[in-house]
Structures are given as structure tokens and as C-alpha cells.
Write a protein that holds these residues in place. Sequence first.
Motif, PDB file in Angstrom:
ATOM      1  N   ASN A  45       0.828  -1.221   0.000  1.00 45.61           N
ATOM      2  CA  ASN A  45       0.000   0.000   0.000  1.00 45.61           C
ATOM      3  C   ASN A  45       0.856   1.263   0.000  1.00 45.61           C
ATOM      4  OD1 ASN A  45      -2.433  -1.359  -0.038  1.00 45.61           O
ATOM      5  ND2 ASN A  45      -2.627  -1.402   2.185  1.00 45.61           N
ATOM      6  N   LYS A  46       1.952   1.222   0.752  1.00 40.24           N
ATOM      7  CA  LYS A  46       2.863   2.373   0.788  1.00 40.24           C
ATOM      8  C   LYS A  46       3.476   2.622  -0.586  1.00 40.24           C
ATOM      9  CE  LYS A  46       4.191   2.411   5.675  1.00 40.24           C
ATOM     10  NZ  LYS A  46       5.309   2.225   6.652  1.00 40.24           N
ATOM     11  N   LYS A  47       3.854   1.546  -1.263  1.00 48.40           N
ATOM     12  CA  LYS A  47       4.426   1.680  -2.610  1.00 48.40           C
ATOM     13  C   LYS A  47       3.397   2.236  -3.581  1.00 48.40           C
ATOM     14  CE  LYS A  47       7.989  -1.932  -2.410  1.00 48.40           C
ATOM     15  NZ  LYS A  47       8.419  -3.260  -2.949  1.00 48.40           N
ATOM     16  N   LEU A  48       2.156   1.763  -3.441  1.00 51.19           N
ATOM     17  CA  LEU A  48       1.077   2.230  -4.318  1.00 51.19           C
ATOM     18  C   LEU A  48       0.838   3.724  -4.123  1.00 51.19           C
ATOM     19  CD1 LEU A  48      -1.279   1.640  -6.281  1.00 51.19           C
ATOM     20  CD2 LEU A  48      -2.694   1.143  -4.284  1.00 51.19           C
ATOM     21  N   VAL A  49       0.744   4.151  -2.860  1.00 48.24           N
ATOM     22  CA  VAL A  49       0.527   5.565  -2.561  1.00 48.24           C
ATOM     23  C   VAL A  49       1.676   6.408  -3.095  1.00 48.24           C
ATOM     24  CG1 VAL A  49       0.402   7.259  -0.685  1.00 48.24           C
ATOM     25  CG2 VAL A  49      -0.916   5.144  -0.525  1.00 48.24           C
ATOM     26  N   ALA A  50       2.911   5.930  -2.911  1.00 47.84           N
ATOM     27  CA  ALA A  50       4.087   6.659  -3.394  1.00 47.84           C
ATOM     28  C   ALA A  50       4.076   6.783  -4.912  1.00 47.84           C
ATOM     29  CB  ALA A  50       5.357   5.955  -2.931  1.00 47.84           C
ATOM     30  N   THR A  51       3.666   5.705  -5.602  1.00 44.60           N
ATOM     31  CA  THR A  51       3.597   5.718  -7.070  1.00 44.60           C
ATOM     32  C   THR A  51       2.560   6.730  -7.559  1.00 44.60           C
ATOM     33  OG1 THR A  51       4.230   3.382  -7.207  1.00 44.60           O
ATOM     34  CG2 THR A  51       3.152   4.319  -9.135  1.00 44.60           C
ATOM     35  N   GLU A  52       1.391   6.732  -6.931  1.00 43.83           N
ATOM     36  CA  GLU A  52       0.324   7.654  -7.335  1.00 43.83           C
ATOM     37  C   GLU A  52       0.705   9.107  -7.029  1.00 43.83           C
ATOM     38  OE1 GLU A  52      -3.482   6.550  -5.846  1.00 43.83           O
ATOM     39  OE2 GLU A  52      -3.372   4.523  -6.647  1.00 43.83           O
ATOM     40  N   GLU A  53       1.352   9.324  -5.900  1.00 46.80           N
ATOM     41  CA  GLU A  53       1.797  10.680  -5.564  1.00 46.80           C
ATOM     42  C   GLU A  53       2.816  11.192  -6.581  1.00 46.80           C
ATOM     43  OE1 GLU A  53       3.214  10.889  -1.579  1.00 46.80           O
ATOM     44  OE2 GLU A  53       1.210  10.877  -0.695  1.00 46.80           O
ATOM     45  N   THR A  54       3.696  10.298  -7.037  1.00 51.69           N
ATOM     46  CA  THR A  54       4.683  10.667  -8.057  1.00 51.69           C
ATOM     47  C   THR A  54       3.991  11.052  -9.355  1.00 51.69           C
ATOM     48  OG1 THR A  54       6.354   9.190  -7.100  1.00 51.69           O
ATOM     49  CG2 THR A  54       6.677   9.864  -9.385  1.00 51.69           C
ATOM     50  N   GLN A  55       2.966  10.274  -9.742  1.00 52.41           N
ATOM     51  CA  GLN A  55       2.209  10.576 -10.967  1.00 52.41           C
ATOM     52  C   GLN A  55       1.539  11.951 -10.866  1.00 52.41           C
ATOM     53  OE1 GLN A  55      -0.509   7.283 -11.195  1.00 52.41           O
ATOM     54  NE2 GLN A  55       0.956   5.922 -12.183  1.00 52.41           N
ATOM     55  N   ILE A  56       0.941  12.220  -9.717  1.00 56.93           N
ATOM     56  CA  ILE A  56       0.243  13.496  -9.520  1.00 56.93           C
ATOM     57  C   ILE A  56       1.235  14.662  -9.494  1.00 56.93           C
ATOM     58  CG2 ILE A  56      -1.090  14.841  -7.838  1.00 56.93           C
ATOM     59  CD1 ILE A  56      -2.593  12.240  -7.160  1.00 56.93           C
ATOM     60  N   LYS A  57       2.355  14.478  -8.812  1.00 50.11           N
ATOM     61  CA  LYS A  57       3.369  15.541  -8.744  1.00 50.11           C
ATOM     62  C   LYS A  57       3.985  15.816 -10.118  1.00 50.11           C
ATOM     63  CE  LYS A  57       4.478  14.961  -3.860  1.00 50.11           C
ATOM     64  NZ  LYS A  57       5.451  14.457  -2.859  1.00 50.11           N
ATOM     65  N   ASP A  58       4.132  14.761 -10.919  1.00 46.06           N
ATOM     66  CA  ASP A  58       4.631  14.947 -12.292  1.00 46.06           C
ATOM     67  C   ASP A  58       3.631  15.768 -13.106  1.00 46.06           C
ATOM     68  OD1 ASP A  58       6.939  13.562 -11.789  1.00 46.06           O
ATOM     69  OD2 ASP A  58       6.239  11.668 -12.656  1.00 46.06           O
ATOM     70  N   LEU A  59       2.336  15.499 -12.900  1.00 43.88           N
ATOM     71  CA  LEU A  59       1.300  16.266 -13.586  1.00 43.88           C
ATOM     72  C   LEU A  59       1.350  17.737 -13.170  1.00 43.88           C
ATOM     73  CD1 LEU A  59      -1.259  16.492 -15.342  1.00 43.88           C
ATOM     74  CD2 LEU A  59      -2.595  15.775 -13.366  1.00 43.88           C
ATOM     75  N   ILE A  60       1.537  17.978 -11.893  1.00 45.27           N
ATOM     76  CA  ILE A  60       1.622  19.353 -11.389  1.00 45.27           C
ATOM     77  C   ILE A  60       2.850  20.064 -11.974  1.00 45.27           C
ATOM     78  CG2 ILE A  60       2.011  20.741  -9.304  1.00 45.27           C
ATOM     79  CD1 ILE A  60       0.335  18.644  -7.781  1.00 45.27           C
ATOM     80  N   LYS A  61       3.974  19.361 -12.037  1.00 40.21           N
ATOM     81  CA  LYS A  61       5.202  19.952 -12.591  1.00 40.21           C
ATOM     82  C   LYS A  61       5.059  20.274 -14.073  1.00 40.21           C
ATOM     83  CE  LYS A  61       8.464  17.780  -9.371  1.00 40.21           C
ATOM     84  NZ  LYS A  61       9.519  16.753  -9.224  1.00 40.21           N
ATOM     85  N   SER A  62       4.234  19.490 -14.765  1.00 42.40           N
ATOM     86  CA  SER A  62       4.058  19.713 -16.205  1.00 42.40           C
ATOM     87  C   SER A  62       3.225  20.959 -16.496  1.00 42.40           C
ATOM     88  CB  SER A  62       3.397  18.490 -16.856  1.00 42.40           C
ATOM     89  OG  SER A  62       2.044  18.358 -16.427  1.00 42.40           O
ATOM     90  N   ASN A  63       2.575  21.521 -15.457  1.00 40.70           N
ATOM     91  CA  ASN A  63       1.788  22.754 -15.601  1.00 40.70           C
ATOM     92  C   ASN A  63       2.285  23.789 -14.593  1.00 40.70           C
ATOM     93  OD1 ASN A  63      -0.596  21.991 -17.521  1.00 40.70           O
ATOM     94  ND2 ASN A  63      -0.442  20.292 -16.079  1.00 40.70           N
ATOM     95  N   SER A  65       2.472  26.902 -14.590  1.00 44.05           N
ATOM     96  CA  SER A  65       1.692  28.143 -14.485  1.00 44.05           C
ATOM     97  C   SER A  65       0.467  27.984 -13.589  1.00 44.05           C
ATOM     98  CB  SER A  65       1.239  28.606 -15.872  1.00 44.05           C
ATOM     99  OG  SER A  65       0.429  27.625 -16.492  1.00 44.05           O
ATOM    100  N   VAL A  66       0.105  26.748 -13.280  1.00 41.08           N
ATOM    101  CA  VAL A  66      -1.063  26.478 -12.437  1.00 41.08           C
ATOM    102  C   VAL A  66      -0.604  26.221 -11.001  1.00 41.08           C
ATOM    103  CG1 VAL A  66      -3.064  24.994 -12.055  1.00 41.08           C
ATOM    104  CG2 VAL A  66      -2.304  25.484 -14.385  1.00 41.08           C
ATOM    105  N   LYS A  67      -1.158  26.972 -10.061  1.00 42.52           N
ATOM    106  CA  LYS A  67      -0.772  26.844  -8.663  1.00 42.52           C
ATOM    107  C   LYS A  67      -1.674  25.832  -7.949  1.00 42.52           C
ATOM    108  CE  LYS A  67      -0.184  29.440  -4.360  1.00 42.52           C
ATOM    109  NZ  LYS A  67      -0.376  30.746  -3.682  1.00 42.52           N
ATOM    110  N   TYR A  68      -1.068  24.727  -7.537  1.00 42.53           N
ATOM    111  CA  TYR A  68      -1.806  23.702  -6.800  1.00 42.53           C
ATOM    112  C   TYR A  68      -1.498  23.812  -5.308  1.00 42.53           C
ATOM    113  CZ  TYR A  68      -3.390  21.146 -10.925  1.00 42.53           C
ATOM    114  OH  TYR A  68      -4.014  20.780 -12.095  1.00 42.53           O
ATOM    115  N   LEU A  69      -2.529  23.587  -4.509  1.00 40.41           N
ATOM    116  CA  LEU A  69      -2.378  23.576  -3.054  1.00 40.41           C
ATOM    117  C   LEU A  69      -2.476  22.141  -2.549  1.00 40.41           C
ATOM    118  CD1 LEU A  69      -4.781  26.562  -2.298  1.00 40.41           C
ATOM    119  CD2 LEU A  69      -2.287  26.653  -2.421  1.00 40.41           C
ATOM    120  N   ALA A  70      -1.664  21.799  -1.568  1.00 44.29           N
ATOM    121  CA  ALA A  70      -1.705  20.451  -0.985  1.00 44.29           C
ATOM    122  C   ALA A  70      -2.605  20.464   0.244  1.00 44.29           C
ATOM    123  CB  ALA A  70      -0.304  20.000  -0.610  1.00 44.29           C
ATOM    124  N   SER A  71      -3.555  19.556   0.282  1.00 39.86           N
ATOM    125  CA  SER A  71      -4.448  19.470   1.439  1.00 39.86           C
ATOM    126  C   SER A  71      -3.836  18.578   2.512  1.00 39.86           C
ATOM    127  CB  SER A  71      -5.809  18.911   1.023  1.00 39.86           C
ATOM    128  OG  SER A  71      -5.723  17.510   0.879  1.00 39.86           O
TER     129      SER A  71
END
Length: 217
Positions: A45-63, A65-71
Motif C-alpha cells: 500500500n505504501k508503494k502504491l501511494v508513493a507511485t500515485e503521488e509521483t504521478q500526480i506531482k509529475d502532472l503538477i510539474k508539467s503545468n 503556471s497552475v498553482k496547486y495547493l496540498a491538502s
Amino acid sequence: MKNIKIITFTLLVLAFVSSCKQHQEARRPISQASGSFMKKSIVRNKKLVATEETQIKDLIKSNPSVKYLASKKGYWYTYVAQNKLDSLTPKKGDVAFFDYEIKDLQGNIIYSELELRPQIYYVDKQNIMMGLRDGIKLMRKNEEVNFLFPSNMAYGYHGDDKKIGVNQPIICTVTLRDFKSEVAYKKQNQIKLKTPAVTPQVQEATPITNKPKDTLN
């Protein structure tokens, strides 16, 4: 003769005790295997969460100009339309009226706004997606927000058994149209039910005729 009986009884007792010990020892690997399975599941589960977080952070880095907030709950969000005039947000005891759309992380639409419309949600009293349950309480009226939900804040390990797959992170675009207290919402509905339907009276149309003008001979 007595000695033989004593020896026989002693041997039987020893055999019984020995069988009990063997039976108890045979159970140990089961509990050990259970503990091992739990540890492996946690690691997975930890590996899965880490993988998904990496995917999301990569998406944020690709944009950039868009400011994302972490909840604090483990998802990210950005305002498409922000209401800075109001300060009130939905809370338990309110009814929220909203529209939303679901996409995958590549931006492909999974469920369109039209498919999911309309949404009427009794805040904290209905079973909805965990991310939405928390995210809506951050929003003010007429705001539009893009949420990036990892699968544990979306539909989890089973998906929705339709279009959303197993352990699938999603983009959720939410527009909060309005919200009001449950008391006000119920009163509004009661007034609608009590108000009789008014049938508009249609007056009979008077035919218009074009009379010819008098002509001089």
C-alpha cells in the motif's frame, strides 16, 4: 502388576502431553503467516501511494503556471474560478448543490458533467467519494476547483465497477452552485408542495380582419 499399570498410565499421560504440544506448535506458522501477510500488505500500500503521488506531482510539474495547493488529507487542488467576496463554506447540517466532472490523469473524460448532473449532497451525512466529502467543505459558493485525488481518496482498490478502474487516481472538477441549511431547504420544498399549480387563463383571441379603405368613385 501395579508397576506395569503405573508405567502404562505414565506413558499415556506423556503421549497426551506430547500430542498437545505438537498441536500447539502446528498453529504457530498460521499466526506468523498472518503477521507476514499484513506486513507485506502495508508495504504494498505504501508503494502504491508513493507511485500515485509521483504521478500526480509529475502532472503538477508539467503545468508550472497552475498553482496547486496540498491538502492535509493527501490530495491537491487548484482554483479555476475563485470567490474572494464570501467567507462561508458548507458544513455539516447544510445541503450543497454542485456539478462535477471526472477525468483520468491524462485528461480523458471518464464521466461528463451532464452524466452526473444534478448533485444534491447533505454534507457529512451521505456516503460519497472521500475526496469530494472533504473538498466541498473547502469551497465557497460559485467556485470551481480542480481536485487531484489519489485512489485512496477516490474509488479505492475496487474502482466504481463501471468506468473507473482499480487503484485509479483521478482529476475531479467541481463547481459549487449553492448551499443552504437543511432547515431552509426543507421549508423551501414544503412551500413548493403546498403552493397549488396555477393554470393560466387563456383569453379567447379576437380575430383581426383587415377592412378595405373606403374608395372614392
